[in-house]
Design a protein around this motif. Structure first.
Motif, PDB file in Angstrom:
ATOM      1  N   LEU A  57     -81.850  39.691   8.923  1.00 12.40           N
ATOM      2  CA  LEU A  57     -82.926  39.675   8.022  1.00 12.40           C
ATOM      3  C   LEU A  57     -84.313  40.069   8.836  1.00 12.40           C
ATOM      4  CD1 LEU A  57     -82.515  36.500   6.096  1.00 12.40           C
ATOM      5  CD2 LEU A  57     -81.968  38.719   5.352  1.00 12.40           C
ATOM      6  N   ARG A  58     -85.288  40.654   8.099  1.00 13.95           N
ATOM      7  CA  ARG A  58     -86.707  40.812   8.818  1.00 13.95           C
ATOM      8  C   ARG A  58     -87.410  40.118   7.769  1.00 13.95           C
ATOM      9  NH1 ARG A  58     -89.839  44.485   6.222  1.00 13.95           N
ATOM     10  NH2 ARG A  58     -88.682  45.766   4.683  1.00 13.95           N
ATOM     11  N   PHE A  59     -88.825  39.792   7.947  1.00 19.05           N
ATOM     12  CA  PHE A  59     -89.739  39.158   7.084  1.00 19.05           C
ATOM     13  C   PHE A  59     -91.080  39.903   7.107  1.00 19.05           C
ATOM     14  CE2 PHE A  59     -90.610  36.724  10.963  1.00 19.05           C
ATOM     15  CZ  PHE A  59     -91.873  36.579  10.855  1.00 19.05           C
ATOM     16  N   GLU A  60     -92.037  39.657   5.984  1.00 17.19           N
ATOM     17  CA  GLU A  60     -93.148  39.787   6.106  1.00 17.19           C
ATOM     18  C   GLU A  60     -93.977  38.578   5.428  1.00 17.19           C
ATOM     19  OE1 GLU A  60     -93.431  43.501   3.603  1.00 17.19           O
ATOM     20  OE2 GLU A  60     -92.350  44.532   5.166  1.00 17.19           O
ATOM     21  N   ARG A  61     -94.962  38.525   5.727  1.00 15.16           N
ATOM     22  CA  ARG A  61     -95.806  37.255   5.261  1.00 15.16           C
ATOM     23  C   ARG A  61     -96.049  37.690   3.669  1.00 15.16           C
ATOM     24  NH1 ARG A  61     -96.173  33.629   8.609  1.00 15.16           N
ATOM     25  NH2 ARG A  61     -96.804  34.055  10.811  1.00 15.16           N
ATOM     26  N   GLU A  68     -91.456  36.665   2.896  1.00 12.37           N
ATOM     27  CA  GLU A  68     -90.577  37.396   2.194  1.00 12.37           C
ATOM     28  C   GLU A  68     -89.568  38.107   3.229  1.00 12.37           C
ATOM     29  OE1 GLU A  68     -93.399  40.048   0.486  1.00 12.37           O
ATOM     30  OE2 GLU A  68     -93.536  38.519  -1.288  1.00 12.37           O
ATOM     31  N   PHE A  69     -88.126  38.021   2.814  1.00 14.86           N
ATOM     32  CA  PHE A  69     -87.132  38.432   3.820  1.00 14.86           C
ATOM     33  C   PHE A  69     -86.210  39.555   3.070  1.00 14.86           C
ATOM     34  CE2 PHE A  69     -88.017  33.984   4.817  1.00 14.86           C
ATOM     35  CZ  PHE A  69     -87.902  33.836   5.900  1.00 14.86           C
ATOM     36  N   TYR A  70     -86.025  40.519   4.050  1.00 11.28           N
ATOM     37  CA  TYR A  70     -85.664  41.788   3.463  1.00 11.28           C
ATOM     38  C   TYR A  70     -84.167  41.933   4.347  1.00 11.28           C
ATOM     39  CZ  TYR A  70     -89.927  42.878   1.551  1.00 11.28           C
ATOM     40  OH  TYR A  70     -91.130  42.736   0.848  1.00 11.28           O
ATOM     41  N   PRO A  71     -82.994  42.297   3.967  1.00 10.61           N
ATOM     42  CA  PRO A  71     -81.818  42.386   4.732  1.00 10.61           C
ATOM     43  C   PRO A  71     -82.008  43.875   5.483  1.00 10.61           C
ATOM     44  CG  PRO A  71     -81.179  43.066   2.301  1.00 10.61           C
ATOM     45  CD  PRO A  71     -82.755  42.294   2.379  1.00 10.61           C
ATOM     46  N   ILE A  72     -81.634  43.608   6.821  1.00  8.52           N
ATOM     47  CA  ILE A  72     -81.436  44.610   7.642  1.00  8.52           C
ATOM     48  C   ILE A  72     -80.065  45.247   7.542  1.00  8.52           C
ATOM     49  CG2 ILE A  72     -81.488  45.358  10.061  1.00  8.52           C
ATOM     50  CD1 ILE A  72     -83.762  43.153  10.582  1.00  8.52           C
ATOM     51  N   ILE A  73     -79.064  44.579   7.788  1.00  4.46           N
ATOM     52  CA  ILE A  73     -77.643  45.045   7.784  1.00  4.46           C
ATOM     53  C   ILE A  73     -77.209  44.720   6.203  1.00  4.46           C
ATOM     54  CG2 ILE A  73     -75.350  44.543   8.575  1.00  4.46           C
ATOM     55  CD1 ILE A  73     -76.985  43.467  11.120  1.00  4.46           C
ATOM     56  N   SER A  74     -76.415  45.942   5.787  1.00  4.92           N
ATOM     57  CA  SER A  74     -76.186  45.931   4.332  1.00  4.92           C
ATOM     58  C   SER A  74     -74.798  45.078   4.425  1.00  4.92           C
ATOM     59  CB  SER A  74     -75.928  47.310   3.880  1.00  4.92           C
ATOM     60  OG  SER A  74     -74.679  47.766   4.484  1.00  4.92           O
ATOM     61  N   ARG A  75     -74.423  44.598   3.247  1.00  2.00           N
ATOM     62  CA  ARG A  75     -73.079  44.260   2.889  1.00  2.00           C
ATOM     63  C   ARG A  75     -71.923  44.890   3.412  1.00  2.00           C
ATOM     64  NH1 ARG A  75     -73.216  42.594  -2.513  1.00  2.00           N
ATOM     65  NH2 ARG A  75     -73.231  40.369  -2.068  1.00  2.00           N
ATOM     66  N   GLU A  76     -71.930  46.146   3.165  1.00  2.00           N
ATOM     67  CA  GLU A  76     -70.862  47.125   3.444  1.00  2.00           C
ATOM     68  C   GLU A  76     -70.736  47.185   5.004  1.00  2.00           C
ATOM     69  OE1 GLU A  76     -73.359  47.908   1.161  1.00  2.00           O
ATOM     70  OE2 GLU A  76     -72.099  47.491  -0.486  1.00  2.00           O
TER      71      GLU A  76
END
Length: 160
Positions: A57-61, A68-76
């Motif tokens: 995950l990466r995050f932003e304020r 707020e968190f965003y996935p870096i690595i996809s499920r696939e």
């Protein structure tokens, strides 16, 4: 950096995050995962911190103190890595061994159609790369034994 395998609790949280439209906040993760499993907010925060440290995950304020968190690595990508580890460890890199193990289970018609399409796509990729479908090893993986294992299946089970 190659991702590492996730413990069950972290995988469950990532599975939730992959299903969401980013970004995901800790409050939203706790609301959906934490309360369902009886997990405290601090535990969710700790799990998200570990996933961030591991590069999932990466995050932003966000607003206020929220992140707020965003996935870096996809499920696939993750499932591919897990599958490669599983096939390597338990089936000695033999997809034929894996298919033989799957044959013991009840495969649905949809499963068989997906396998058939996968085989067709793999043949196209190997032919495009100039590799014979009869070669035993492609990219370090035993693919010839997969065909041999498939050939050993009872005739009625080969109808891909």
């Amino acid at each position: 950096m190659k991702p590492k395998r996730l413990p069950d609790a972290e995988f469950e949280l990532m599975d939730f995050i992959w299903d969401q439209e980013p970004p995901v906040t800790t409050a939203r993760a706790h609301e959906c995962i934490g309360k369902k499993n009886g997990v405290k907010m601090q535990t969710v925060v700790t799990l998200i911190g570990r996933l961030t440290e591991r590069g999932f995950l990466r995050f932003e304020r966000g607003k206020g103190r929220e992140r707020e968190f965003y996935p870096i690595i996809s499920r696939e990508e993750y499932l591919q890595m897990e599958t490669e580890i599983f096939v390597g460890h338990y089936h000695k890199h033999s997809y034929g061994s894996l298919l033989s193990a799957l044959h013991r289970e009840k495969l649905t018609e949809k499963d068989l159609e997906e396998l058939s399409q996968w085989i067709k796509d793999a043949r196209r990729r190997y032919e495009y790369a100039g590799v014979s479908a009869h070669d035993d090893r492609v990219h370090g993986h035993d693919v010839g034994s997969g065909a041999a294992a498939f050939a050993r299946l009872p005739a009625g089970d080969q109808a891909l």
